[in-house]
Design a protein around this motif. Structure first.
Motif, PDB file in Angstrom:
ATOM      1  N   VAL A  37       0.861  -1.188   0.000  1.00 17.05           N
ATOM      2  CA  VAL A  37       0.000   0.000   0.000  1.00 17.05           C
ATOM      3  C   VAL A  37       0.892   1.231   0.000  1.00 17.05           C
ATOM      4  CG1 VAL A  37      -1.828   1.271   1.186  1.00 17.05           C
ATOM      5  CG2 VAL A  37      -1.748  -1.224   1.347  1.00 17.05           C
ATOM      6  N   GLU A  38       0.674   2.103  -0.979  1.00 17.15           N
ATOM      7  CA  GLU A  38       1.365   3.393  -1.004  1.00 17.15           C
ATOM      8  C   GLU A  38       0.432   4.392  -0.329  1.00 17.15           C
ATOM      9  OE1 GLU A  38       2.324   6.600  -4.413  1.00 17.15           O
ATOM     10  OE2 GLU A  38       3.086   4.579  -4.814  1.00 17.15           O
ATOM     11  N   LEU A  39       0.810   4.802   0.863  1.00 10.67           N
ATOM     12  CA  LEU A  39      -0.037   5.679   1.676  1.00 10.67           C
ATOM     13  C   LEU A  39       0.190   7.144   1.313  1.00 10.67           C
ATOM     14  CD1 LEU A  39       0.624   3.830   5.034  1.00 10.67           C
ATOM     15  CD2 LEU A  39      -1.561   3.907   3.836  1.00 10.67           C
ATOM     16  N   ASN A  76      -2.844   4.912   8.112  1.00 10.79           N
ATOM     17  CA  ASN A  76      -2.809   3.648   8.847  1.00 10.79           C
ATOM     18  C   ASN A  76      -1.423   3.032   8.692  1.00 10.79           C
ATOM     19  OD1 ASN A  76      -3.225   1.186  10.029  1.00 10.79           O
ATOM     20  ND2 ASN A  76      -5.103   0.711   8.909  1.00 10.79           N
ATOM     21  N   GLU A  77      -0.546   3.380   9.622  1.00 11.59           N
ATOM     22  CA  GLU A  77       0.857   2.916   9.582  1.00 11.59           C
ATOM     23  C   GLU A  77       0.954   1.390   9.583  1.00 11.59           C
ATOM     24  OE1 GLU A  77       3.529   4.787   9.278  1.00 11.59           O
ATOM     25  OE2 GLU A  77       2.991   6.777   9.984  1.00 11.59           O
ATOM     26  N   GLU A  82       1.906  -4.642   7.217  1.00 12.72           N
ATOM     27  CA  GLU A  82       0.904  -5.700   7.076  1.00 12.72           C
ATOM     28  C   GLU A  82      -0.221  -5.260   6.123  1.00 12.72           C
ATOM     29  OE1 GLU A  82      -1.699  -8.567  10.043  1.00 12.72           O
ATOM     30  OE2 GLU A  82      -0.352  -7.105  10.944  1.00 12.72           O
ATOM     31  N   PRO A  83       0.099  -5.131   4.809  1.00 11.65           N
ATOM     32  CA  PRO A  83      -0.911  -4.679   3.850  1.00 11.65           C
ATOM     33  C   PRO A  83      -2.114  -5.616   3.749  1.00 11.65           C
ATOM     34  CG  PRO A  83       1.050  -5.457   2.706  1.00 11.65           C
ATOM     35  CD  PRO A  83       1.382  -5.399   4.167  1.00 11.65           C
ATOM     36  N   GLY A  84      -1.944  -6.869   4.137  1.00  9.52           N
ATOM     37  CA  GLY A  84      -3.020  -7.849   4.089  1.00  9.52           C
ATOM     38  C   GLY A  84      -4.172  -7.544   5.031  1.00  9.52           C
ATOM     39  N   LEU A  85      -3.992  -6.573   5.942  1.00 11.73           N
ATOM     40  CA  LEU A  85      -5.105  -6.150   6.803  1.00 11.73           C
ATOM     41  C   LEU A  85      -6.288  -5.693   5.953  1.00 11.73           C
ATOM     42  CD1 LEU A  85      -3.363  -4.071   9.627  1.00 11.73           C
ATOM     43  CD2 LEU A  85      -4.736  -6.142   9.919  1.00 11.73           C
ATOM     44  N   ILE A  86      -5.997  -5.161   4.772  1.00 13.53           N
ATOM     45  CA  ILE A  86      -7.081  -4.732   3.883  1.00 13.53           C
ATOM     46  C   ILE A  86      -7.917  -5.935   3.459  1.00 13.53           C
ATOM     47  CG2 ILE A  86      -7.607  -3.736   1.612  1.00 13.53           C
ATOM     48  CD1 ILE A  86      -5.247  -1.837   2.046  1.00 13.53           C
ATOM     49  N   GLY A  94      -8.264  -2.367   8.411  1.00 12.00           N
ATOM     50  CA  GLY A  94      -7.653  -2.147   7.095  1.00 12.00           C
ATOM     51  C   GLY A  94      -7.974  -0.807   6.466  1.00 12.00           C
ATOM     52  N   TRP A  95      -8.432   0.175   7.261  1.00  9.68           N
ATOM     53  CA  TRP A  95      -8.634   1.521   6.707  1.00  9.68           C
ATOM     54  C   TRP A  95      -7.311   2.053   6.196  1.00  9.68           C
ATOM     55  CZ3 TRP A  95      -6.147   5.660   9.113  1.00  9.68           C
ATOM     56  CH2 TRP A  95      -5.647   5.420  10.395  1.00  9.68           C
ATOM     57  N   ILE A  96      -7.355   3.005   5.256  1.00  8.43           N
ATOM     58  CA  ILE A  96      -6.122   3.483   4.626  1.00  8.43           C
ATOM     59  C   ILE A  96      -5.681   4.844   5.173  1.00  8.43           C
ATOM     60  CG2 ILE A  96      -5.047   4.122   2.420  1.00  8.43           C
ATOM     61  CD1 ILE A  96      -6.882   1.938   1.143  1.00  8.43           C
TER      62      ILE A  96
END
Length: 121
Positions: A37-39, A76-77, A82-86, A94-96
């Protein structure tokens, strides 16, 4: 607390003047396993429809657009490690990002639960 949706499968959960933005369970399911995820950066000012973040899965990269105009107030640091939280918890853990909403009237143009359910059936 109200949740609205975009036709591009982002959700915004509204708490006062703050919106919590992520992708819907439908979107994460279509993308498959999220690997990166690119935040956005905190303080970034977004117009409605601006690209705010990018989610990469094993299938594709997908832009996440701002459902309303505002300023990114928090990211969401946890997604960095852990990008799989999405995938496992798209609407809670998994909010961004969070956005301070500039114009609450922009929420009126978004889909409610029933309209989003109709879109995705």
């Amino acid at each position: 607390m109200t949740t609205k949706f975009t036709p591009d499968h982002e959700y915004i959960r509204v708490e006062g003047s703050t919106g919590i933005v992520g992708i819907t369970p439908y979107a994460q399911n279509a993308l498959g396993d999220i690997v990166f995820v690119e935040l956005p950066s905190v303080g970034k000012v977004l117009k409605k429809g601006d690209e705010a973040a990018v989610v990469e899965s094993v299938k594709a990269a997908s832009e996440i657009y701002a459902p309303v105009a505002g300023t990114v107030s928090e990211i969401n640091e946890a997604l960095s490690g852990e990008p799989g939280l999405i995938n496992t918890d798209p609407e809670s853990g998994g909010w961004i990002y969070k956005i301070t909403i500039a114009d609450a009237s922009e929420l009126d143009g978004l889909l409610d639960d029933a309209a989003y359910a109709e879109l995705t059936k």
